[in-house]
Design a protein around this motif. Sequence first.
Motif, PDB file in Angstrom:
ATOM      1  N   ARG A  98     -25.074 -34.922 -10.752  1.00 42.60           N
ATOM      2  CA  ARG A  98     -24.749 -35.892  -9.696  1.00 42.60           C
ATOM      3  C   ARG A  98     -24.462 -35.207  -8.356  1.00 42.60           C
ATOM      4  O   ARG A  98     -24.281 -35.866  -7.338  1.00 42.60           O
ATOM      5  CB  ARG A  98     -23.520 -36.721 -10.117  1.00 42.60           C
ATOM      6  CG  ARG A  98     -23.791 -37.698 -11.263  1.00 42.60           C
ATOM      7  CD  ARG A  98     -22.617 -38.661 -11.457  1.00 42.60           C
ATOM      8  NE  ARG A  98     -21.410 -37.989 -11.905  1.00 42.60           N
ATOM      9  CZ  ARG A  98     -21.061 -37.836 -13.188  1.00 42.60           C
ATOM     10  NH1 ARG A  98     -21.821 -38.319 -14.148  1.00 42.60           N
ATOM     11  NH2 ARG A  98     -19.950 -37.223 -13.499  1.00 42.60           N
ATOM     12  N   LYS A 126     -22.218 -30.913 -22.120  1.00 43.05           N
ATOM     13  CA  LYS A 126     -22.918 -32.151 -21.716  1.00 43.05           C
ATOM     14  C   LYS A 126     -22.244 -32.820 -20.524  1.00 43.05           C
ATOM     15  O   LYS A 126     -22.912 -33.189 -19.541  1.00 43.05           O
ATOM     16  CB  LYS A 126     -22.984 -33.138 -22.892  1.00 43.05           C
ATOM     17  CG  LYS A 126     -23.901 -32.683 -24.012  1.00 43.05           C
ATOM     18  CD  LYS A 126     -23.861 -33.668 -25.173  1.00 43.05           C
ATOM     19  CE  LYS A 126     -24.712 -33.144 -26.334  1.00 43.05           C
ATOM     20  NZ  LYS A 126     -24.536 -33.939 -27.561  1.00 43.05           N
ATOM     21  N   LEU A 127     -20.920 -32.999 -20.597  1.00 48.48           N
ATOM     22  CA  LEU A 127     -20.208 -33.670 -19.502  1.00 48.48           C
ATOM     23  C   LEU A 127     -20.289 -32.852 -18.216  1.00 48.48           C
ATOM     24  O   LEU A 127     -20.370 -33.407 -17.113  1.00 48.48           O
ATOM     25  CB  LEU A 127     -18.728 -33.869 -19.871  1.00 48.48           C
ATOM     26  CG  LEU A 127     -18.400 -34.943 -20.916  1.00 48.48           C
ATOM     27  CD1 LEU A 127     -16.908 -34.897 -21.254  1.00 48.48           C
ATOM     28  CD2 LEU A 127     -18.787 -36.324 -20.391  1.00 48.48           C
ATOM     29  N   PRO A 177     -32.295 -35.673 -15.078  1.00 43.11           N
ATOM     30  CA  PRO A 177     -31.646 -36.503 -14.054  1.00 43.11           C
ATOM     31  C   PRO A 177     -31.629 -35.871 -12.667  1.00 43.11           C
ATOM     32  O   PRO A 177     -31.710 -36.577 -11.662  1.00 43.11           O
ATOM     33  CB  PRO A 177     -30.219 -36.731 -14.587  1.00 43.11           C
ATOM     34  CG  PRO A 177     -30.042 -35.814 -15.730  1.00 43.11           C
ATOM     35  CD  PRO A 177     -31.400 -35.409 -16.218  1.00 43.11           C
ATOM     36  N   ARG A 189     -31.964 -33.090 -21.007  1.00 43.28           N
ATOM     37  CA  ARG A 189     -31.492 -34.490 -21.012  1.00 43.28           C
ATOM     38  C   ARG A 189     -30.356 -34.714 -20.023  1.00 43.28           C
ATOM     39  O   ARG A 189     -30.302 -35.722 -19.331  1.00 43.28           O
ATOM     40  CB  ARG A 189     -30.976 -34.852 -22.413  1.00 43.28           C
ATOM     41  CG  ARG A 189     -31.953 -35.607 -23.268  1.00 43.28           C
ATOM     42  CD  ARG A 189     -31.317 -36.252 -24.487  1.00 43.28           C
ATOM     43  NE  ARG A 189     -30.278 -35.489 -25.147  1.00 43.28           N
ATOM     44  CZ  ARG A 189     -30.485 -34.544 -26.060  1.00 43.28           C
ATOM     45  NH1 ARG A 189     -31.705 -34.227 -26.411  1.00 43.28           N
ATOM     46  NH2 ARG A 189     -29.472 -33.914 -26.620  1.00 43.28           N
ATOM     47  N   HIS A 190     -29.419 -33.744 -19.981  1.00 42.03           N
ATOM     48  CA  HIS A 190     -28.196 -33.974 -19.196  1.00 42.03           C
ATOM     49  C   HIS A 190     -28.257 -33.424 -17.776  1.00 42.03           C
ATOM     50  O   HIS A 190     -27.477 -33.834 -16.929  1.00 42.03           O
ATOM     51  CB  HIS A 190     -26.984 -33.399 -19.935  1.00 42.03           C
ATOM     52  CG  HIS A 190     -26.623 -34.205 -21.139  1.00 42.03           C
ATOM     53  ND1 HIS A 190     -25.725 -35.246 -21.095  1.00 42.03           N
ATOM     54  CD2 HIS A 190     -27.100 -34.172 -22.409  1.00 42.03           C
ATOM     55  CE1 HIS A 190     -25.632 -35.797 -22.289  1.00 42.03           C
ATOM     56  NE2 HIS A 190     -26.458 -35.171 -23.118  1.00 42.03           N
ATOM     57  N   ASP A 200     -23.714 -33.416 -16.803  1.00 38.96           N
ATOM     58  CA  ASP A 200     -23.757 -34.757 -16.193  1.00 38.96           C
ATOM     59  C   ASP A 200     -23.141 -34.712 -14.793  1.00 38.96           C
ATOM     60  O   ASP A 200     -23.677 -35.288 -13.836  1.00 38.96           O
ATOM     61  CB  ASP A 200     -22.980 -35.770 -17.048  1.00 38.96           C
ATOM     62  CG  ASP A 200     -23.642 -36.054 -18.394  1.00 38.96           C
ATOM     63  OD1 ASP A 200     -24.842 -35.776 -18.543  1.00 38.96           O
ATOM     64  OD2 ASP A 200     -22.936 -36.553 -19.302  1.00 38.96           O
TER      65      ASP A 200
END
Length: 239
Positions: free
Chosen positions: A54, A46-47, A91, A86-87, A50
């Motif tokens: 970005r 997940k991290l 995004p 989701r991750h 994320d």
Amino acid sequence: MMNALVFPTPADAAQGCAGALRALIDQAIAERGIARVAVSGGSTPKLMFDALARMELDWRKIDWFWVDERCVPPDHELSNYAMTARHLFDPAGVPPDRIHRVRGELPPDEALEAYLDEIARVFESPYPEFDAVQLGLGADAHTASLFPGEPRIEEIGGVAAAVHVEKLDQWRVTLLPEALFAARARLVLATGADKASAVSRIAYDLLNPLELPGQLLLAPGAPSVFYLDEAAAADLERQ
Ligand code: 6PG
């Protein structure tokens, strides 16, 4: 021998792994015009997703596959696709036609056939050569959905399989060692104290991938880079 990079925190390890994945993706796009990546599920990535979301990447030129998926519908809480959406996908705005998920809502043998068909369609070959494969490690030393005792670990040939994981009473579709070895690069992300024993066992115990599947990731012809935090690396000897 284990090629391990040790970071102070899980977030640092995730950032390191995301940076390496990004470099491999950029290189594949520069050399071949497209990048093909297989990612893992569970909670550790997940991290990393994320961090990747970005980053500036050419999302139109990256095909996403899975190392393994649980045989559940795509909106299920256990779905690796749902977690990745989701991750990362939502995004970052990843185009849906670049996402090649395992159709976990189908019976396992049909999900497997559909996934093999999708791989063959996208790679224009039944034998995929992923530009990068991102793997995890379980506390029991499993990797992908190759759990200790799984006979497919020792099988030569085969790209993916539907496997029943006895301890979880769960069906999954997983890539097999041949597909993992054929990838251009393997990145392993493992963080947290509960992974320390598995990390040191695969590094130091006698070679026995049937009982320690994570040892597949040490194969000399197809070495992996391990991205660990200090807690997961605690039982490795300091170099
Ligand atoms: C899965 C994974 C699996 C994972 C390990 C570690 O679907 O469960 O792809 O192989 O990498 O189980 O899982 P955690 O990150 O949750 O510890």
